[in-house]
Design a protein around this motif. Structure first.
Motif, PDB file in Angstrom:
ATOM      1  N   PRO A 218      -8.962  -6.524  -3.612  1.00 33.23           N
ATOM      2  CA  PRO A 218      -9.455  -5.143  -3.514  1.00 33.23           C
ATOM      3  C   PRO A 218      -9.532  -4.730  -2.048  1.00 33.23           C
ATOM      4  O   PRO A 218      -9.524  -5.571  -1.150  1.00 33.23           O
ATOM      5  CB  PRO A 218     -10.846  -5.228  -4.153  1.00 33.23           C
ATOM      6  N   LEU A 219      -9.625  -3.421  -1.806  1.00 34.28           N
ATOM      7  CA  LEU A 219      -9.553  -2.915  -0.439  1.00 34.28           C
ATOM      8  C   LEU A 219     -10.627  -3.514   0.457  1.00 34.28           C
ATOM      9  O   LEU A 219     -10.389  -3.797   1.633  1.00 34.28           O
ATOM     10  CB  LEU A 219      -9.672  -1.380  -0.449  1.00 34.28           C
TER      11      LEU A 219
ATOM     12  N   GLU B  68      -5.093  -0.577  -6.667  1.00 28.26           N
ATOM     13  CA  GLU B  68      -6.548  -0.460  -6.647  1.00 28.26           C
ATOM     14  C   GLU B  68      -7.178  -0.711  -8.022  1.00 28.26           C
ATOM     15  O   GLU B  68      -8.388  -0.583  -8.180  1.00 28.26           O
ATOM     16  CB  GLU B  68      -6.967   0.916  -6.107  1.00 28.26           C
TER      17      GLU B  68
ATOM     18  N   GLU C 228       0.815  -1.214   0.000  1.00 30.64           N
ATOM     19  CA  GLU C 228       0.000   0.000   0.000  1.00 30.64           C
ATOM     20  C   GLU C 228       0.852   1.268   0.000  1.00 30.64           C
ATOM     21  O   GLU C 228       0.444   2.297  -0.544  1.00 30.64           O
ATOM     22  CB  GLU C 228      -0.945  -0.001   1.199  1.00 30.64           C
TER      23      GLU C 228
ATOM     24  N   ALA D  93     -12.252   3.210  -3.490  1.00 34.78           N
ATOM     25  CA  ALA D  93     -12.057   1.840  -2.990  1.00 34.78           C
ATOM     26  C   ALA D  93     -12.565   1.712  -1.555  1.00 34.78           C
ATOM     27  O   ALA D  93     -13.148   0.693  -1.173  1.00 34.78           O
ATOM     28  CB  ALA D  93     -10.581   1.459  -3.072  1.00 34.78           C
TER      29      ALA D  93
ATOM     30  N   ASN E 155      -4.056   4.125   2.581  1.00 38.29           N
ATOM     31  CA  ASN E 155      -5.200   3.244   2.329  1.00 38.29           C
ATOM     32  C   ASN E 155      -5.941   2.932   3.623  1.00 38.29           C
ATOM     33  O   ASN E 155      -7.174   2.970   3.680  1.00 38.29           O
ATOM     34  CB  ASN E 155      -4.736   1.932   1.690  1.00 38.29           C
TER      35      ASN E 155
END
Length: 507
Positions: free
Chosen positions: A418-419, A483, A163, A263, A229
């Protein structure tokens, strides 16, 4: 491209607008976080050396010591076959497996930095208890604390590095985790080589020095920034943007920040990330990132070599000192291979390293099996020439693993999720990895006893299967913003039928 290619003209979102400069702040954050790998590496290196030390065996496993002395320089595949001895090694990984679920919650709610700090404290306590052990239950309790530390650290550090890094350098930065793991293994082998000569408490020093990397990680962790993030995920938007500006070294971060916010909005809609991970649209991440790659990383047989290199070389007839030197050579090869991978992985890609190294690893395992098969015999002593040849072949195997499944087994899964499912996904990665690590640790010596040289043919077959798995199912992720990796599945020949085009739904 057969086996997982994707359309280079895919419709990415804002990646072309991302800007960054390499700053001292970014370098500091990544180096400190990467020290988490040294905990994992130190234990991988130290445990095998300690279990081959005579003073340790005399105090806790006297039957094995007597068996070892009876056939000190002879080939005896069953010399170290003892489930209680292997439980000393594997108990750590079972504890790490369980702790990953708590680490997932902490990582998502309180951030990656919080998990790193908790992991450091737990690992420190484990080192103290192991060094002071006077019976087997104390040893196991210490290993449980060490395992919890590794569970929290391994959950957070790969996420943190992925990240914090810009897409162009994410491969090299994420592999700092593997580099510090390998350096931990190398340092542990050097320490074991020295402490073996300190009688009768050298093994206590080896186990107790685990407190050093734990202390370094805790002190450094106090100064770490949280990832942008994670801050966005926690709703701390202004702080997230300040950190992003500082990490990227430019105020022009609006495009990347907008992607992080989008995200995060999708992530907030997911109330049960583990359940969401099981949805059809997340099938590629589940099969590749959460299950396949972390399991196959252990089924290469590499960690068996790292756990038990001194024990294995003694099993093949090497003396105690010679076996530690041999394992020192292999751990040095692991550091060299990781440096090669760090330099080249963002240029040549993940798939290339997986596949070419897979061929080399397959050949090495077959050669080891044939060599031992031709010289097989209970009570037979291996010549120095054959012993040196085996060390050389295992060194080549380590070079191949160290630039492929070793670092990429952590890098690639951390890129895929994905987040909204990233913390849950990384927990699954660590959980599956430690489950197979524990099973391999618990079963390797008994398998070596019963399968003999056939254990290496088994690993060769598994390497062929996992290389085919990568060839057909993994798309290339190099230089794709983290992302936007999800867009790769829409162009993949197999996974596109599983990926839904609509927006994520709350689960």
């Amino acid at each position: 491209m057969a086996g997982g290619g994707f359309n280079e003209n895919r419709n990415l979102k804002r990646a072309h607008l991302y800007e960054y400069k390499t700053t001292s702040y970014f370098i500091f954050a990544c180096l400190v976080a990467a020290m988490g790998g040294s905990l994992f590496g130190y234990d991988l290196g130290v445990s095998g050396g300690v279990t081959s030390m005579d003073d340790f065996l005399k105090e806790f496993f006297p039957k094995i010591y007597r068996r070892k002395q009876a056939r000190l320089r002879e080939t005896d595949y069953c010399k170290y076959d003892n489930q209680l001895l292997t439980l000393f090694t594997s108990s750590l990984y079972f504890a790490g497996l369980i702790s990953t679920f708590g680490a997932s919650y902490l990582t998502r709610k309180k951030g990656r930095r919080a998990s790193i700090l908790v992991g450091a404290v737990s690992f420190f306590l484990g080192g103290v208890i192991n060094a002071a052990s006077v019976n087997i239950p104390m040893l196991i309790i210490g290993r449980i604390f060490l395992g919890a530390g590794i569970g929290f650290g391994n959950q957070a550090v790969p996420l943190y590095l992925s990240e914090m890094s810009p897409a162009e350098h994410r491969g090299a930065v994420n592999q700092l985790f593997q580099l510090t793991t390998c350096l931990g293994i190398l340092v542990a082998n050097l320490i074991n080589y020295g402490t073996e000569k300190i009688h009768p408490w050298g093994w206590r020093l080896s186990l107790g020095l685990a407190t050093v990397p734990a202390t370094m990680m805790f002190v450094g962790g106090l100064a770490l920034p949280e990832t942008p993030n994670s801050l966005v995920e926690q709703g701390r938007l202004e702080e997230a943007k300040r950190v992003l500006v500082k990490v990227r070294g430019t105020p022009n971060v609006d495009a990347e920040f907008a992607d992080l916010v989008e995200a995060s909005d999708a992530a907030r809609a997911i109330k049960h990330p583990f359940r969401n991970l099981l949805q059809r649209k997340n099938r590629p991440q589940l099969v590749l990132g959460a299950l396949g790659i972390p399991a196959f990383q252990q089924l290469t047989g590499m960690n068996s070599i790292l756990f038990y290199a001194p024990v294995m070389f003694q099993t093949l007839g090497f003396g105690s000192g010679a076996s530690l030197i041999s394992s020192l050579i292999t751990s040095g090869g692991l550091v060299l291979a990781t440096l090669i991978s760090m330099v080249l992985v963002d240029r040549f890609g993940r798939r290339t390293f997986f596949l070419e190294a897979g061929v080399e690893m397959f050949c090495c395992m077959v050669i080891v099996a044939i060599t031992l098969g031709l010289k097989f015999g209970e009570g037979e002593q291996l010549s120095k020439a054959i012993g040196a040849f085996l060390v050389f072949i295992i060194f080549l195997f380590v070079l191949a693993y160290g630039r492929s499944w070793g670092p990429l087994g952590w890098l690639v899964p951390s890129e895929l999720f994905p987040l909204e499912t990233r913390s849950a996904g990384q927990s699954m990665v660590v959980c599956v990895n430690l489950l197979f690590t524990a099973l391999i640790a618990q079963c390797f010596l008994v398998s070596l006893c019963h399968l003999k040289y056939g254990i290496f043919l088994l690993f060769a077959g598994l390497i062929f299967i996992m290389s085919s798995f990568i060839y057909f199912l993994l798309p290339e992720t190099k230089q794709v913003p983290i992302e936007e990796v999800y867009l790769l599945w829409k162009d993949h020949w197999f996974w596109k039928k599983y990926v839904e085009a609509d927006e994520p739904t709350s689960v």
